[in-house]
Motif scaffolding. Structure first.
Motif, mmCIF file in Angstrom:
data_model
loop_
_atom_site.group_PDB
_atom_site.id
_atom_site.type_symbol
_atom_site.label_atom_id
_atom_site.label_comp_id
_atom_site.label_asym_id
_atom_site.label_seq_id
_atom_site.Cartn_x
_atom_site.Cartn_y
_atom_site.Cartn_z
ATOM 1 N N UNK B 256 2.144 -5.055 -7.676
ATOM 2 C CA UNK B 256 2.826 -3.772 -7.824
ATOM 3 C C UNK B 256 1.825 -2.638 -7.964
ATOM 4 N N UNK B 257 0.868 -2.807 -8.876
ATOM 5 C CA UNK B 257 -0.051 -1.707 -9.150
ATOM 6 C C UNK B 257 -0.900 -1.355 -7.941
ATOM 7 N N UNK B 258 -1.225 -2.355 -7.133
ATOM 8 C CA UNK B 258 -2.100 -2.066 -6.002
ATOM 9 C C UNK B 258 -1.352 -1.541 -4.793
ATOM 10 N N UNK B 259 -0.118 -1.970 -4.612
ATOM 11 C CA UNK B 259 0.545 -1.691 -3.338
ATOM 12 C C UNK B 259 1.853 -0.949 -3.466
ATOM 13 N N UNK B 260 2.117 -0.354 -4.624
ATOM 14 C CA UNK B 260 3.405 0.313 -4.727
ATOM 15 C C UNK B 260 3.473 1.553 -3.841
ATOM 16 N N UNK B 261 2.331 2.141 -3.505
ATOM 17 C CA UNK B 261 2.355 3.322 -2.653
ATOM 18 C C UNK B 261 1.986 3.021 -1.220
ATOM 19 N N UNK B 262 1.795 1.779 -0.912
ATOM 20 C CA UNK B 262 1.368 1.427 0.436
ATOM 21 C C UNK B 262 2.593 1.332 1.329
ATOM 22 N N UNK B 263 2.682 2.145 2.382
ATOM 23 C CA UNK B 263 3.905 2.142 3.191
ATOM 24 C C UNK B 263 4.158 0.846 3.940
ATOM 25 N N UNK B 264 3.125 0.021 4.102
ATOM 26 C CA UNK B 264 3.365 -1.236 4.799
ATOM 27 C C UNK B 264 4.065 -2.254 3.901
ATOM 28 N N UNK B 265 4.040 -2.029 2.598
ATOM 29 C CA UNK B 265 4.609 -2.985 1.659
ATOM 30 C C UNK B 265 5.963 -2.476 1.188
ATOM 31 N N UNK B 266 6.994 -3.216 1.524
ATOM 32 C CA UNK B 266 8.332 -2.862 1.067
ATOM 33 C C UNK B 266 8.624 -3.726 -0.156
ATOM 34 N N UNK B 267 8.150 -3.275 -1.305
ATOM 35 C CA UNK B 267 8.311 -4.072 -2.526
ATOM 36 C C UNK B 267 9.008 -3.238 -3.579
ATOM 37 N N UNK B 268 9.875 -3.881 -4.330
ATOM 38 C CA UNK B 268 10.668 -3.145 -5.308
ATOM 39 C C UNK B 268 11.381 -4.140 -6.202
ATOM 40 N N UNK B 269 11.897 -3.654 -7.336
ATOM 41 C CA UNK B 269 12.707 -4.526 -8.164
ATOM 42 C C UNK B 269 14.190 -4.386 -7.861
ATOM 43 N N UNK B 270 14.544 -3.393 -7.075
ATOM 44 C CA UNK B 270 15.965 -3.191 -6.775
ATOM 45 C C UNK B 270 16.413 -4.245 -5.784
ATOM 46 N N UNK B 271 17.419 -4.968 -6.144
ATOM 47 C CA UNK B 271 17.905 -6.036 -5.280
ATOM 48 C C UNK B 271 19.033 -5.489 -4.412
ATOM 49 N N UNK B 272 18.801 -5.298 -3.127
ATOM 50 C CA UNK B 272 19.846 -4.677 -2.298
ATOM 51 C C UNK B 272 20.854 -5.702 -1.789
ATOM 52 N N UNK B 273 21.961 -5.204 -1.306
ATOM 53 C CA UNK B 273 22.957 -6.129 -0.772
ATOM 54 C C UNK B 273 22.533 -6.661 0.595
ATOM 55 N N UNK B 274 21.539 -6.003 1.219
ATOM 56 C CA UNK B 274 21.094 -6.474 2.531
ATOM 57 C C UNK B 274 19.817 -7.288 2.397
ATOM 58 N N UNK B 275 19.696 -7.998 1.275
ATOM 59 C CA UNK B 275 18.456 -8.736 1.012
ATOM 60 C C UNK B 275 18.151 -9.729 2.119
ATOM 61 N N UNK B 276 19.120 -10.508 2.509
ATOM 62 C CA UNK B 276 18.870 -11.522 3.529
ATOM 63 C C UNK B 276 18.612 -10.888 4.883
ATOM 64 N N UNK B 277 19.341 -9.822 5.177
ATOM 65 C CA UNK B 277 19.115 -9.157 6.456
ATOM 66 C C UNK B 277 17.724 -8.526 6.496
ATOM 67 N N UNK B 278 17.302 -7.971 5.364
ATOM 68 C CA UNK B 278 15.971 -7.362 5.339
ATOM 69 C C UNK B 278 14.884 -8.395 5.516
#
Lengths: 521, 419
Positions: B256-278
């Motif tokens: 998290x600390x290293x890549x939270x601002x990196x646009x190539x990394x789609x990382x988050x704690x929010x669990x979306x409803x399109x998790x499997x599709x993503x």
């Protein structure tokens, strides 16, 4: 929220652990060291109390301080939770075993240990315990690596297209009308890149009003399409919107005539330069048999926009009246205007959605816009090139022949929908018009705005001349009357006049000077 | 004599036919949609275990299994549900035998991970006693346990640290594998090299993930994969690890600390409803360790064709002898996490495409699932294949009559209480 495995400690259990040593002893420890010195118990209690006060595992920090002198680490900075200083990982268990012996001898209290034998017995190579959070000092991505990553993504997507992409690959014939103007660079560059990315062969027919110019040719030279045709059309583009529409219709017909004479194969797409295409549009267009219709979304004036007038009125309401704060920030539902076919539940075409603009406060635009937009646009339709060929015998009978629809006798502009004798035969694309693959950006600079050739400035701008005399009316924006000034600001009769009202003559020089300073609210 | 010769001719013919079939299959798989997978044990992913082993299922009183299910049916949907489904599978499988004399393996159906808190998390505190009680039951009612002291028995222990029966790693290491299971084969989800809780000869299986839930959410494979790295989950576990640095050994926090601002990394704690599709639109899916090194993300990544990036030192992945995980996933050491973007972007495109081809193999996807109803090549069959590969048993596991190896009084005092 997705939880990792095992992240389910009952928090009741864990909260006990915050208070140092004593809670780590559970019911099943059977290996307590029997000879505990009184001194060690005392130190243990002090650390316990210290932990309770300070709020974290004091003993761990103490041990860290000792360990930090033993372990010089590499360049990463370490960070722990919110409150800590840095922490170094404790190191391998195997050398820990040796150090346990010597440190118990030296300083037993600084080491949290109640089951010395069991820990020595364990064969764990990866530590259990607290670890440092490694953060690199320069957090930004290296641009070379970012480019590599994008190459990787592009390669993967190309492979996906080859494996799973649509197997039909009829060439696309894109007909575009353009003319030299300020925003030509904006629109044309976008369209150019889109067409360059279409995976099938694209023949791009560019009809330019006012003849072929170098400027347009300069932009078009960057296109990477299979075949580029840059044709000129004699008449210059008129200023009025209605006339522009008519001329564009004529130019498109001219482009179609070219297709007809050259007997080009493929799918004819009317790629207006002010349109934004999704690449799915070109995949969807492959499905057409003879004539297809799809939806186009409209950007640039949607139903949610409010005029400057009404916004100013809201500001006043907010300041004067009470309790109407929500007016300015009330959520307006964004309803994108979409123009295109509409179907019933079985998927048969039953009608067309046509854009109907909401009237503005001033009735200035409605007259002009309405006349233009009461019918479908050319980009709504996609044709099979054979529909305009000379061999009319091969076409279905619900497609009119070229002479019938392309050159209307009464001199009005040709309309693409006139090619159909029967509306119902149109193939509706894009999930029955529900998927909008195409957006029309209705943004244009003023007709007389000047721009430097090729948007390259050789000299500095020295004089800026305002553009005058356009057929588009100005929207008069009245400066809002400012709020009444505070009482202490101006003295005398001047304050009652309000700003903006310059009184010339009248009272005298002093008051005039006071008036002439505008009240900036 | 003639019978032997006929048999010889017949076997020759069948072997020739099989060879021809094998060659044809190799040729036909020149289409590059997917690639055959063969691990260290050979090309065994699609083996059929029927006929290669026989399993006898002990009938235990329902207090060991069914009672738990009646008490809490959530046991069938959480990620430890493998123990229930393996039991059901074996009851209906053709490898089951009712004659224990001819059985190669013995299965004891005891649901040790079904004691759930109101939140749905299994408590392992009674599990050692339950297991002990089950073993004493089978040792008194059947002679087969005492014959080998568990050498030809297998147990399914899908909890966090397997048969160590604790969720905290330090406690689990202290306890070690339950002493009574020292000689048995354990089928567990936990796998880490040089760790007490992974016994030699254990079969590592994936955690249970409901197959229908995932298979109903496929999107067309022509949807371009535009996300470079994808991850959804916790980085800091503030409830259980308020100080930080314990959870995931700091690896998730480092990501998290290293890549939270990196646009190539789609990382988050929010669990979306399109998790499997993503996940199906991503090229790499991070599978970092949590409190335990294994996670259902591996299964999800394999099903959805997203290359798993495994950040867990010394981890042993499911069916490691049948599936060559180094060729399929990307392994990143925990100390290399700050360089994760460099590591991933410098992987060559050919390698990435190769991994995607391996992941596209339907046998691979099948092997990760506990399918209902069972399908050939699914996780149940892989377990049986693993057991079959361990046959024939080493004759040394058979004890002489009267010889005992296990010490029934070994272990913490709390475990010795009857259940």
């Amino acid at each position: 929220m997705k939880k990792a495995a095992g992240s389910h400690r009952p928090t009741r259990m864990r909260s006990k652990n915050r208070s140092g040593f004593s809670s780590d002893q559970t019911s099943d420890t059977a290996f307590r060291s029997t000879s505990i010195s009184f001194f060690r118990i005392f130190i243990q209690c002090m650390f316990c109390i210290g932990t309770l006060i300070v709020g974290f595992r004091f003993t761990r920090e103490a041990h860290f301080l000792r360990a930090s002198f033993h372990h010089p680490e590499d360049s990463f900075s370490r960070r722990t939770g919110a409150r800590m200083g840095s922490l170094v990982s404790i190191g391998n268990r195997s050398d820990l075993d040796l150090r346990i012996q010597e440190e118990i001898a030296n300083d037993p209290e600084a080491f949290r240990l109640e089951n010395s034998e069991t820990i020595i017995r364990s064969r764990v190579r990866v530590d259990v315990g607290r670890h440092a959070i490694l953060i690199r000092p320069w957090p930004h991505p290296d641009p070379f690596e970012v480019i590599q990553a994008h190459h990787l993504i592009a390669r993967v997507q190309m492979e996906q297209w080859q494996l799973y992409g649509s197997k039909e690959s009829k060439p696309i014939i894109a007909i575009t009308t353009t003319f030299v103007r300020s925003f030509q660079a904006v629109h044309l560059t976008g369209l150019l890149h889109t067409l360059s990315l279409v995976p099938v062969h694209v023949t791009w027919i560019v009809m330019e009003a006012g003849g072929v110019t170098n400027e347009t040719a300069y932009f078009l030279s960057k296109a990477r399409v299979h075949r580029l045709l840059h044709l000129g059309f004699g008449d210059a583009m008129p200023a009025g919107l209605k006339e522009r529409g008519q001329l564009e219709a004529h130019m498109r017909v001219e482009g179609l005539r070219y297709v007809r004479e050259e007997k080009m194969e493929g799918i004819v797409v009317f790629a207006d330069e002010s349109n934004l295409h999704s690449l799915d549009f070109f995949t969807e267009a492959q499905k057409v048999d003879w004539v297809g219709a799809l939806s186009i979304g409209l950007l640039g004036f949607a139903g949610f926009e409010e005029t400057a007038q009404s916004r100013i009125a809201d500001v006043h309401q907010e300041e004067v009246g009470a309790g109407r704060r929500d007016n300015l920030f009330s959520r307006r539902t964004f309803e994108p205007q979409v123009q295109g076919p509409s179907c019933d539940s079985e998927g048969n075409l039953v009608g067309w959605h046509i854009f109907d603009p909401l009237p503005l406060e001033e009735e200035v635009y409605t007259g002009i816009m309405l006349a233009q937009n009461r019918r479908l646009e050319w980009p709504n339709f996609v044709l099979n090139a054979r529909a305009v060929w000379k061999t009319e015998g091969n076409q279905p009978e619900w497609i009119k022949s070229w002479d019938e629809w392309a050159t209307p006798k009464d001199g009005s502009a040709p309309d693409i929908k006139a090619i159909l004798r029967d509306d119902k035969q149109v193939k509706v694309l894009g999930d029955c018009g529900r998927k909008v693959l195409l957006w029309w950006l209705r943004a244009e600079a003023r007709a007389d705005s000047r721009h430097p050739a090729n948007w390259v400035l050789d000299e500095n701008l020295e004089i800026i001349v305002p553009a005058k005399s356009t057929p588009w009316p100005d929207r008069p924006v009245r400066v809002p009357p400012p709020p009444p000034p505070p009482a202490a600001a101006t003295v005398g009769t001047g304050s009652k006049r309000g700003a903006g009202s310059r009184v010339s003559g009248g009272k005298g020089r002093r008051s005039k000077r006071r008036q002439s300073r505008p009240n900036i609210s | 004599m003639t019978k032997d010769r006929r048999y010889g001719n017949f076997s020759l013919l069948t072997s020739f036919g099989l060879l021809l079939l094998f060659l044809c299959q190799q040729v036909s798989l020149a289409a590059v949609h997917h690639q055959r997978i063969s691990g260290s044990a050979g090309d065994v992913l699609e083996d059929n275990p029927v006929g290669r082993l026989k399993v006898f299922v002990y009938e235990l009183p329902s207090k060991y299994n069914k009672k738990w299910l009646e008490k809490d049916p959530r046991c069938l949907t959480h990620m430890f549900a493998a123990e229930e489904f393996v039991h059901d599978f074996l009851l209906a499988s053709p490898v089951r035998t009712m004659n224990p004399e001819e059985a190669d393996w013995f299965y004891t159906p005891v649901y040790t991970t079904c004691d759930l808190t109101p939140n749905g998390l299994p408590l392992p505190f009674k599990s050692p006693r339950m297991m002990r009680s089950a073993i004493s039951y089978i040792s008194t009612h059947w002679p087969f346990w005492n014959r080998t002291e568990g050498g030809d028995h297998f147990f399914v222990v899908p909890h966090d640290f397997g048969a160590c029966f604790h969720y905290q790693e330090e406690k689990a290491i202290e306890r070690g594998v339950l002493p009574l299971l020292k000689r048995s084969t354990l089928v567990q989800t936990f796998g880490q090299n040089h760790h007490v809780c992974l016994k030699e000869g254990s079969i590592v299986v994936p955690p249970y993930a409901p197959p229908e839930k995932m298979q109903s959410r496929f999107i067309p494979p022509s949807t371009p994969r535009s996300i470079f790295v994808y991850f959804r989950g916790l980085f800091y576990d503030v409830g259980n690890d308020p100080e930080g640095g314990y959870y995931a050994r700091g690896a998730r926090a480092a990501v998290w600390e290293n890549f939270k601002d990196n646009p190539l990394f789609d990382i988050s704690t929010q669990h979306p409803s399109t998790y499997y599709e993503d996940m199906q639109r991503a090229i790499f899916c991070l599978c970092p360790l949590g409190w335990a090194p294994w996670s259902p993300r591996l299964v999800e990544g394999v099903i959805f064709g997203c290359i798993p990036v495994i950040i867990a030192d010394d981890i042993v992945l499911p069916f490691a002898d049948a599936i060559p995980w180094e060729k399929i996933g990307v392994f990143v050491a925990e100390k290399d996490v700050p360089n994760l973007d460099k590591i991933l972007s410098l992987i060559s495109p050919e390698e990435v495409l190769e991994k995607q081809r391996l992941l596209a193999n339907p046998a691979m996807k099948q092997a990760m699932l506990f399918s209902q109803p069972t399908l050939p090549g699914d996780a149940f069959h892989q377990i049986l294949n693993g057991l079959a590969r361990k046959l024939p048993h080493d004759p040394q596991i058979y004890l002489k009559p009267g010889q005992t190896v296990l010490n029934w009084t070994e272990g913490p005092a709390g475990d010795l209480k009857p259940w």
